[in-house]
Design a protein around this motif. Structure first.
Motif, PDB file in Angstrom:
ATOM      1  N   UNK A  89       0.797  -1.311   0.028  1.00 44.47           N
ATOM      2  CA  UNK A  89       0.056  -0.089  -0.003  1.00 44.47           C
ATOM      3  C   UNK A  89       0.877   1.149   0.118  1.00 44.47           C
ATOM      4  N   UNK A  90       2.193   1.205   0.439  1.00 42.58           N
ATOM      5  CA  UNK A  90       2.950   2.271   0.694  1.00 42.58           C
ATOM      6  C   UNK A  90       4.000   2.276  -0.498  1.00 42.58           C
ATOM      7  N   UNK A  91       3.801   1.431  -1.555  1.00 43.19           N
ATOM      8  CA  UNK A  91       4.753   1.383  -2.687  1.00 43.19           C
ATOM      9  C   UNK A  91       6.035   0.639  -2.533  1.00 43.19           C
ATOM     10  N   UNK A  92       6.269  -0.171  -1.480  1.00 46.16           N
ATOM     11  CA  UNK A  92       7.527  -1.054  -1.364  1.00 46.16           C
ATOM     12  C   UNK A  92       7.056  -2.437  -1.877  1.00 46.16           C
ATOM     13  N   UNK A  93       7.994  -3.191  -2.117  1.00 50.95           N
ATOM     14  CA  UNK A  93       7.805  -4.784  -2.464  1.00 50.95           C
ATOM     15  C   UNK A  93       8.380  -5.607  -1.505  1.00 50.95           C
ATOM     16  N   UNK A  94       7.857  -6.856  -1.413  1.00 50.45           N
ATOM     17  CA  UNK A  94       8.102  -7.950  -0.508  1.00 50.45           C
ATOM     18  C   UNK A  94       9.238  -8.931  -1.138  1.00 50.45           C
ATOM     19  N   UNK A  95      10.072  -9.210  -0.484  1.00 48.74           N
ATOM     20  CA  UNK A  95      11.219 -10.242  -1.015  1.00 48.74           C
ATOM     21  C   UNK A  95      10.305 -11.521  -0.797  1.00 48.74           C
ATOM     22  N   UNK A  96      10.544 -12.726  -1.819  1.00 53.73           N
ATOM     23  CA  UNK A  96       9.613 -13.936  -1.702  1.00 53.73           C
ATOM     24  C   UNK A  96      10.443 -14.896  -1.355  1.00 53.73           C
ATOM     25  N   UNK A  97      11.744 -14.868  -1.775  1.00 50.75           N
ATOM     26  CA  UNK A  97      12.723 -16.094  -1.574  1.00 50.75           C
ATOM     27  C   UNK A  97      13.232 -16.610  -0.156  1.00 50.75           C
ATOM     28  N   UNK A  98      12.909 -15.442   0.929  1.00 54.04           N
ATOM     29  CA  UNK A  98      13.336 -15.522   2.175  1.00 54.04           C
ATOM     30  C   UNK A  98      12.225 -15.429   2.962  1.00 54.04           C
ATOM     31  N   UNK A 120       6.090 -16.813   5.689  1.00 54.30           N
ATOM     32  CA  UNK A 120       6.387 -15.891   4.515  1.00 54.30           C
ATOM     33  C   UNK A 120       6.005 -14.191   4.839  1.00 54.30           C
ATOM     34  N   UNK A 121       6.647 -13.450   4.159  1.00 51.34           N
ATOM     35  CA  UNK A 121       6.156 -12.181   4.233  1.00 51.34           C
ATOM     36  C   UNK A 121       5.060 -11.531   3.475  1.00 51.34           C
ATOM     37  N   UNK A 122       4.375 -12.500   2.593  1.00 56.59           N
ATOM     38  CA  UNK A 122       3.160 -12.292   1.885  1.00 56.59           C
ATOM     39  C   UNK A 122       2.334 -13.574   1.926  1.00 56.59           C
ATOM     40  N   UNK A 147       8.291 -18.248  17.031  1.00 57.08           N
ATOM     41  CA  UNK A 147       8.477 -17.838  15.368  1.00 57.08           C
ATOM     42  C   UNK A 147       9.227 -16.745  15.452  1.00 57.08           C
ATOM     43  N   UNK A 148       9.857 -16.495  14.373  1.00 57.66           N
ATOM     44  CA  UNK A 148      10.713 -15.267  13.944  1.00 57.66           C
ATOM     45  C   UNK A 148       9.994 -14.816  12.831  1.00 57.66           C
ATOM     46  N   UNK A 149       9.540 -13.419  12.892  1.00 53.85           N
ATOM     47  CA  UNK A 149       8.969 -12.725  11.768  1.00 53.85           C
ATOM     48  C   UNK A 149       9.915 -11.670  11.455  1.00 53.85           C
ATOM     49  N   UNK A 150      10.367 -11.595  10.064  1.00 55.00           N
ATOM     50  CA  UNK A 150      11.294 -10.904   9.533  1.00 55.00           C
ATOM     51  C   UNK A 150      11.237 -10.484   8.060  1.00 55.00           C
ATOM     52  N   UNK A 151      10.325  -9.485   8.073  1.00 50.96           N
ATOM     53  CA  UNK A 151      10.261  -8.970   6.933  1.00 50.96           C
ATOM     54  C   UNK A 151      11.482  -8.108   6.130  1.00 50.96           C
ATOM     55  N   UNK A 152      11.626  -8.574   4.886  1.00 56.63           N
ATOM     56  CA  UNK A 152      12.577  -7.905   3.912  1.00 56.63           C
ATOM     57  C   UNK A 152      12.001  -7.323   2.808  1.00 56.63           C
ATOM     58  N   UNK A 153      12.192  -5.964   2.785  1.00 55.20           N
ATOM     59  CA  UNK A 153      11.330  -5.066   2.142  1.00 55.20           C
ATOM     60  C   UNK A 153      12.340  -4.197   1.217  1.00 55.20           C
ATOM     61  N   UNK A 154      11.906  -4.243   0.090  1.00 50.17           N
ATOM     62  CA  UNK A 154      12.552  -3.311  -0.970  1.00 50.17           C
ATOM     63  C   UNK A 154      11.977  -2.028  -1.492  1.00 50.17           C
ATOM     64  N   UNK A 155      12.700  -1.142  -1.566  1.00 44.99           N
ATOM     65  CA  UNK A 155      12.345   0.052  -2.185  1.00 44.99           C
ATOM     66  C   UNK A 155      11.977  -0.066  -3.332  1.00 44.99           C
ATOM     67  N   UNK A 207      11.997  -3.056  -6.986  1.00 44.90           N
ATOM     68  CA  UNK A 207      11.323  -4.331  -7.370  1.00 44.90           C
ATOM     69  C   UNK A 207      11.660  -5.298  -6.462  1.00 44.90           C
ATOM     70  N   UNK A 208      10.759  -6.483  -6.114  1.00 42.94           N
ATOM     71  CA  UNK A 208      11.066  -7.615  -5.340  1.00 42.94           C
ATOM     72  C   UNK A 208      12.218  -8.491  -5.782  1.00 42.94           C
ATOM     73  N   UNK A 209      12.614  -8.299  -7.042  1.00 43.69           N
ATOM     74  CA  UNK A 209      13.698  -9.220  -7.524  1.00 43.69           C
ATOM     75  C   UNK A 209      15.048  -9.122  -6.778  1.00 43.69           C
ATOM     76  N   UNK A 210      15.645 -10.530  -6.642  1.00 40.05           N
ATOM     77  CA  UNK A 210      16.890 -10.583  -5.942  1.00 40.05           C
ATOM     78  C   UNK A 210      17.720 -11.264  -6.980  1.00 40.05           C
ATOM     79  N   UNK A 211      19.181 -11.180  -6.668  1.00 38.32           N
ATOM     80  CA  UNK A 211      20.204 -12.219  -7.279  1.00 38.32           C
ATOM     81  C   UNK A 211      20.834 -12.689  -6.263  1.00 38.32           C
TER      82      UNK A 211
END
Ligand code: MF3
Ligand code: CO
Length: 260
Positions: free
Chosen positions: A156-165, A181-183, A198-206, A208-212
């Motif tokens: 909603x605030x324009x950021x994206x969620x990393x999916x792989x972790x 998962x954070x999504x 449990x551990x909750x650990x959002x990894x949020x990108x400014x 796109x969600x894509x990672x390498x």
């Protein structure tokens, strides 16, 4: 397999969480322009050992250090190095300690000196999304409710969620079931029950969600090289709700007015 913990075991996880939280306070005191990330790693390793803990990341699956260091576009699992932090950087510090056979896991992303306002906003929003996830972690609800709450808040605030972790269960092992998962979708995934840690650990990108994932097999960066933020708490699900077992209070103490 999800292990439900007895109150005595939760107490042990809580003690490990107290140590990892104090360790992060020591790290916070030392984050500044000109400081190498290896220096931060040395401080954390010694502090854990001086207090009877074992640095759990060191040697885990071949990981070479106590701290995962996430500078700017690094999302997760970066190595400490001779790199000296610069004014305007952000640095995520993610670490786990084992104390008396149980683990505590937390992550905090620090601004270094003066950080651009759009990046500060990413940090604040990511941290807020962690608390939104914690609020959703109620007994009887499901892991997908946590992921959905985080995803909705940040997108909603324009950021994206990393999916792989993702986040995870924790106890005698640093990573246990279930995955958090954070999504995701509300009403999906395992039911949260009292006794789960449990551990909750959002990894949020400014961007796109894509990672390498880098050639070292660990260091994970955003594909577009825009910054990424990461905050993490360990919590226990209780009959009434949840109890957050790690704390950012020592970081707040160390940073004073610079705490966000
Ligand atoms: N909080 C991180 C995680 O849950 C800790 C990773 S330690 C490492 O993935 F050894 F795997 F790097
Ligand atoms: Co974790």
């Amino acid at each position: 397999m999800i292990y439900l913990k007895t109150p005595e075991e939760i107490e042990l996880v809580k003690r490990a969480c107290e140590l990892v939280s104090r360790t992060m306070g020591e790290v916070a005191r030392n984050v500044a322009p000109g400081v190498s990330t290896r220096h931060l790693d040395n401080i954390a390793r010694e502090f854990m050992r001086d207090n009877g803990g074992i640095p759990a990341c060191l040697g885990y699956g071949g990981f070479p250090a106590t701290l995962c260091i996430e500078v700017n576009e690094t999302v997760v699992h970066g190595f400490p190095s001779g790199y000296e932090l610069r004014d305007g950087d952000i640095v995520g510090v993610d670490t786990v300690v084992t104390l008396d056979g149980y683990n505590g896991d937390m992550c905090y992303t620090f601004p270094v000196g003066d950080v651009a306002e759009d990046v500060m906003k990413l940090l604040r929003t990511t941290k807020e999304s962690l608390y939104v996830g914690i609020e959703a972690a109620q007994p009887g609800r499901r892991t997908g409710d946590i992921g959905n709450a985080i995803q909705t808040y940040v997108e909603k605030r324009g950021y994206s969620v990393v999916r792989e972790f993702c986040g995870h269960g924790i106890g005698k092992s640093m990573h246990e079931d279930p995955e958090i998962a954070n999504y995701g979708r509300r009403g999906m995934g395992p039911v949260l029950k009292p006794g789960m840690c449990i551990c909750i650990e959002p990894m949020i990108n400014l961007g796109s969600k894509n990672i390498v994932i880098g050639a070292d097999g660990w260091t994970t960066r955003t594909k577009d090289r825009k910054p990424s933020a990461h905050y993490e708490h360990t919590l226990a699900i209780t009959t009434e709700g949840n109890e957050v077992l790690t704390t950012f209070d020592y970081i707040r103490e160390a940073l004073g007015d610079r705490f966000i």
